[in-house]
Design an enzyme around this catalytic site. Structure first.
Site, PDB file in Angstrom:
ATOM      1  N   PRO A 140       0.823  -1.218   0.000  1.00  0.00           N
ATOM      2  CA  PRO A 140       0.000   0.000   0.000  1.00  0.00           C
ATOM      3  C   PRO A 140       0.854   1.263   0.000  1.00  0.00           C
ATOM      4  CG  PRO A 140      -0.137  -1.128   2.132  1.00  0.00           C
ATOM      5  CD  PRO A 140       0.664  -2.010   1.220  1.00  0.00           C
ATOM      6  N   ASP A 141       0.349   2.308  -0.646  1.00  0.00           N
ATOM      7  CA  ASP A 141       1.048   3.600  -0.578  1.00  0.00           C
ATOM      8  C   ASP A 141       0.577   4.334   0.672  1.00  0.00           C
ATOM      9  OD1 ASP A 141      -1.463   4.486  -1.247  1.00  0.00           O
ATOM     10  OD2 ASP A 141      -0.894   5.427  -3.136  1.00  0.00           O
ATOM     11  N   PHE A 142       0.879   5.611   0.765  1.00  0.00           N
ATOM     12  CA  PHE A 142       0.403   6.386   1.913  1.00  0.00           C
ATOM     13  C   PHE A 142      -1.026   6.877   1.707  1.00  0.00           C
ATOM     14  CE2 PHE A 142       4.535   8.314   3.896  1.00  0.00           C
ATOM     15  CZ  PHE A 142       4.696   7.157   4.630  1.00  0.00           C
ATOM     16  N   ARG A 143      -1.253   7.514   0.544  1.00  0.00           N
ATOM     17  CA  ARG A 143      -2.406   8.398   0.459  1.00  0.00           C
ATOM     18  C   ARG A 143      -3.571   7.935  -0.403  1.00  0.00           C
ATOM     19  NH1 ARG A 143       2.107  11.298   0.918  1.00  0.00           N
ATOM     20  NH2 ARG A 143       2.210  12.718   2.685  1.00  0.00           N
ATOM     21  N   ASN A 214      10.928   5.089  -2.148  1.00  0.00           N
ATOM     22  CA  ASN A 214      10.466   3.822  -1.593  1.00  0.00           C
ATOM     23  C   ASN A 214      11.534   3.159  -0.735  1.00  0.00           C
ATOM     24  OD1 ASN A 214       8.140   4.346  -2.887  1.00  0.00           O
ATOM     25  ND2 ASN A 214       8.406   2.847  -4.522  1.00  0.00           N
ATOM     26  N   ASP A 216      11.051  -0.201  -0.004  1.00  0.00           N
ATOM     27  CA  ASP A 216      10.747  -1.630  -0.115  1.00  0.00           C
ATOM     28  C   ASP A 216      11.849  -2.433  -0.798  1.00  0.00           C
ATOM     29  OD1 ASP A 216      10.402  -1.065  -2.887  1.00  0.00           O
ATOM     30  OD2 ASP A 216       8.271  -0.676  -2.600  1.00  0.00           O
ATOM     31  N   HIS A 233      15.001   7.920   0.764  1.00  0.00           N
ATOM     32  CA  HIS A 233      14.486   7.808   2.124  1.00  0.00           C
ATOM     33  C   HIS A 233      15.029   6.568   2.829  1.00  0.00           C
ATOM     34  CE1 HIS A 233      10.892  10.650   1.061  1.00  0.00           C
ATOM     35  NE2 HIS A 233      12.050  11.270   1.118  1.00  0.00           N
TER      36      HIS A 233
HETATM   37  P1  CNA Z   1       1.952   8.709  -1.512  1.00  0.00           P
HETATM   38  O1  CNA Z   1       1.854  10.024  -0.868  1.00  0.00           O
HETATM   39  O2  CNA Z   1       1.105   7.603  -0.955  1.00  0.00           O
HETATM   40  O3  CNA Z   1       1.589   8.913  -3.050  1.00  0.00           O
HETATM   41  C1  CNA Z   1       1.449   7.834  -3.936  1.00  0.00           C
HETATM   42  C2  CNA Z   1       0.940   8.395  -5.261  1.00  0.00           C
HETATM   43  O4  CNA Z   1       0.905   7.329  -6.179  1.00  0.00           O
HETATM   44  C3  CNA Z   1      -0.464   8.968  -5.171  1.00  0.00           C
HETATM   45  O5  CNA Z   1      -0.538  10.154  -5.904  1.00  0.00           O
HETATM   46  C4  CNA Z   1      -1.334   7.868  -5.805  1.00  0.00           C
HETATM   47  O6  CNA Z   1      -2.480   8.380  -6.456  1.00  0.00           O
HETATM   48  C5  CNA Z   1      -0.370   7.278  -6.788  1.00  0.00           C
HETATM   49  N1  CNA Z   1      -0.649   5.884  -7.082  1.00  0.00           N
HETATM   50  C6  CNA Z   1      -0.710   4.845  -6.217  1.00  0.00           C
HETATM   51  N2  CNA Z   1      -0.949   3.696  -6.866  1.00  0.00           N
HETATM   52  C7  CNA Z   1      -1.051   4.035  -8.185  1.00  0.00           C
HETATM   53  C8  CNA Z   1      -1.306   3.299  -9.355  1.00  0.00           C
HETATM   54  N3  CNA Z   1      -1.494   1.975  -9.336  1.00  0.00           N
HETATM   55  N4  CNA Z   1      -1.373   3.959 -10.523  1.00  0.00           N
HETATM   56  C9  CNA Z   1      -1.183   5.299 -10.580  1.00  0.00           C
HETATM   57  N5  CNA Z   1      -0.920   6.054  -9.496  1.00  0.00           N
HETATM   58  C10 CNA Z   1      -0.868   5.418  -8.315  1.00  0.00           C
HETATM   59  O7  CNA Z   1       3.454   8.187  -1.548  1.00  0.00           O
HETATM   60  P2  CNA Z   1       4.782   8.991  -1.937  1.00  0.00           P
HETATM   61  O8  CNA Z   1       5.700   8.001  -2.486  1.00  0.00           O
HETATM   62  O9  CNA Z   1       4.514  10.219  -2.699  1.00  0.00           O
HETATM   63  O10 CNA Z   1       5.276   9.458  -0.512  1.00  0.00           O
HETATM   64  C11 CNA Z   1       6.566   9.260  -0.140  1.00  0.00           C
HETATM   65  C12 CNA Z   1       6.683   8.413   1.115  1.00  0.00           C
HETATM   66  C13 CNA Z   1       5.857   7.164   1.026  1.00  0.00           C
HETATM   67  C14 CNA Z   1       8.071   7.943   1.258  1.00  0.00           C
HETATM   68  O11 CNA Z   1       8.672   8.516   2.365  1.00  0.00           O
HETATM   69  C15 CNA Z   1       8.015   6.418   1.395  1.00  0.00           C
HETATM   70  O12 CNA Z   1       8.932   5.941   2.318  1.00  0.00           O
HETATM   71  C16 CNA Z   1       6.639   6.131   1.789  1.00  0.00           C
HETATM   72  N6  CNA Z   1       6.109   4.813   1.438  1.00  0.00           N
HETATM   73  C17 CNA Z   1       6.857   3.911   0.754  1.00  0.00           C
HETATM   74  C18 CNA Z   1       6.317   2.683   0.431  1.00  0.00           C
HETATM   75  C19 CNA Z   1       7.169   1.695  -0.316  1.00  0.00           C
HETATM   76  O13 CNA Z   1       8.379   1.668  -0.105  1.00  0.00           O
HETATM   77  N7  CNA Z   1       6.566   0.892  -1.209  1.00  0.00           N
HETATM   78  C20 CNA Z   1       5.003   2.368   0.780  1.00  0.00           C
HETATM   79  C21 CNA Z   1       4.260   3.321   1.493  1.00  0.00           C
HETATM   80  C22 CNA Z   1       4.822   4.540   1.812  1.00  0.00           C
END
Ligand code: CNA
Length: 444
Positions: A140-143, A214, A216, A233
């Protein structure tokens, strides 16, 4: 004899050790790469992003959150959601771009960028990525509403979403972060098509650098070489004490966290954490390569990020004027919210995996991505199968200690044959690809 490790439900008793900061060393290297600047924000604080085109001008080296009110750690004040997307005109379908309206479903921006790449005019591509590139891998992402971590915080029992990455909060209670860490630790998820597409950029000899937020580790798992990757990060690959920064074996930290215990520093008895960057912490040394990379870029691809975390978010504003910037995301973010868009900016909204697949098709690279992905994943699967065999079984099967054949993807990258020396992608050159575009996929 090893010390008994406290469990999460027992608060680790720690001597009072003042937390030192790595700022001084980081600042030193930063000033070697950057012009001398004013000092940055106070540490350990979430800071709203200043509305400036270059955060470098602020000399920031510590991770902060943009687009929301600063709030001190530990107060438990309600989270104020970002306002950066609200109130802005929606970028999907029908966004006014100068005098023109782009039809919904158009892939004009993707096609423009694909054309430039095929013409051999992009030799220094910088990719900026966020959690959205890993959602197709099941992380999962954050937002993202509903599925993002911020919508599912109940299980972590934290007062506000950023507490999970707040160093002061961690100091008092590491359990929420460690619960999340158990889900994010590399090894449980596989890279997806998007990661392999980025690796193919490298194989084509045009990836200058990938900057990822990321943690991960999927970029490394898919085989993007270390020298092409900046994990801005941090990552789980190393671990250290959050108070005195004494290194701690990463594997020991992982096994301790996985068994719901708290890894303890052998020097000061502080809590050890994987070297993932928290709010208020300095970014890794490698991050400061941006000062050389971004001015060199002739194409910037921004994927799967909300561009809410500083100083990373403002990197996208540090490419030269007119250098094409392509945003691939579900929503328009950061400078791509502007109307009209900057000359050379392109936005393709929709599901990232679909969009990247379309771009790969336009470039004629889909079979490269698919083959690489298959080879690497087959190697990974056979490695997993072999690791479960006994030594005798391995010898009988003719496999070595590691078992898996060297995957195709591990070979040194081929340079792109036959690409003539050509001008860079700068869209100041008046070609037909210099306009800006916004498109969203019909399914979105
Ligand atoms: P965020 O703020 O959650 O943004 C993610 C963005 O990606 C959003 O605009 C979503 O709409 C978009 N999105 C998600 N899935 C899709 C998809 N399938 N298709 C198109 N768009 C999509 O996360 P950010 O990366 O901007 O924020 C940075 C933080 C999140 C960092 O400090 C990370 O460490 C942290 N994070 C990392 C992970 C990971 O390593 N996979 C997971 C969750 C959070």
């Amino acid at each position: 004899m090893s010390k008994p490790r406290p469990r999460w439900d027992q608060q680790a008793s720690q001597p009072v050790v003042t937390r030192v900061t790595r700022s001084s060393s980081t600042k030193a290297s930063e000033t070697q790469l950057l012009q001398p600047q004013a000092s940055g924000p106070s540490p350990d604080r979430v800071q709203p992003r200043k509305q400036t085109d270059s955060v470098l001008a602020q000399g920031l080296s510590q991770m902060t959150m943009s687009g929301q009110e600063a709030h001190p750690a530990r107060k438990g004040r309600p989270f104020k959601t970002s306002s950066s997307n609200s109130g802005s005109p929606p970028a999907q379908g029908g966004v006014s771009l100068g005098s023109k309206q782009r039809p919904r479903g158009s892939r004009e921006g993707l096609a423009s960028v694909a054309r430039l790449v095929k013409l051999g005019r992009c030799k220094n591509v910088v990719v900026v990525a966020g959690a959205g590139i890993s959602t197709p891998s099941g992380i999962p992402d954050f937002r993202t509403p509903g599925t993002g971590l911020y919508s599912n915080l109940k299980k972590y029992s934290i007062p506000y979403p950023e507490a999970i990455f707040n160093i002061d909060y961690f100091s008092e209670d590491p359990r929420p972060f460690f619960s999340l860490a158990k889900e994010l630790y590399p090894g449980f998820h596989r890279p997806n098509y998007i990661h392999y597409f980025i690796r193919v950029l490298h194989h084509k000899g045009i990836l200058l650098r990938m900057y990822t937020q990321n943690i991960d580790g999927l970029e490394t798992v898919c085989g993007i070489p270390d020298d092409k990757l900046v994990e801005a990060h941090g990552s789980f690959a190393t671990a250290s004490c959050h108070l005195c920064y004494t290194p701690f074996p990463a594997e020991d930290a992982k096994s301790t966290i996985m068994s719901d215990q708290v890894p303890i520093c052998t020097f000061c008895a502080g809590t050890v954490k994987p070297d993932v960057v928290f709010f208020g912490e300095d970014l890794p040394q490698k991050y400061f390569q941006h000062a050389a990379d971004f001015p060199k870029a002739d194409l910037l691809i921004v994927m799967g990020t909300s561009l809410q975390i500083e100083p990373f978010a403002s990197l996208v504003n540090t490419v030269r004027p007119g250098v094409p910037r392509l945003l691939l995301n579900r929503d328009a973010v950061g400078p791509f919210l502007k109307t009209p868009l900057r000359r050379g900016d392109h936005v393709q909204l929709g599901d990232l995996a679909d969009t990247v697949r379309t771009l790969a098709d336009m470039l004629g690279w889909h079979s490269d991505v698919a083959r690489l992905m298959r080879a690497q994943e087959d190697g990974a699967v056979s490695a997993m199968m072999v690791s479960s065999l006994s030594g005798d079984q391995r010898r009988a099967s003719g496999l070595g200690r590691r078992g898996a054949p060297e995957p195709w993807g591990r070979r040194p990258p081929k340079s792109r044959p036959g690409v003539p020396a050509s001008p860079s992608c700068s869209s100041e050159e008046g070609d037909s690809d210099s306009k800006s575009t916004v498109s969203s996929s019909p399914s979105n």
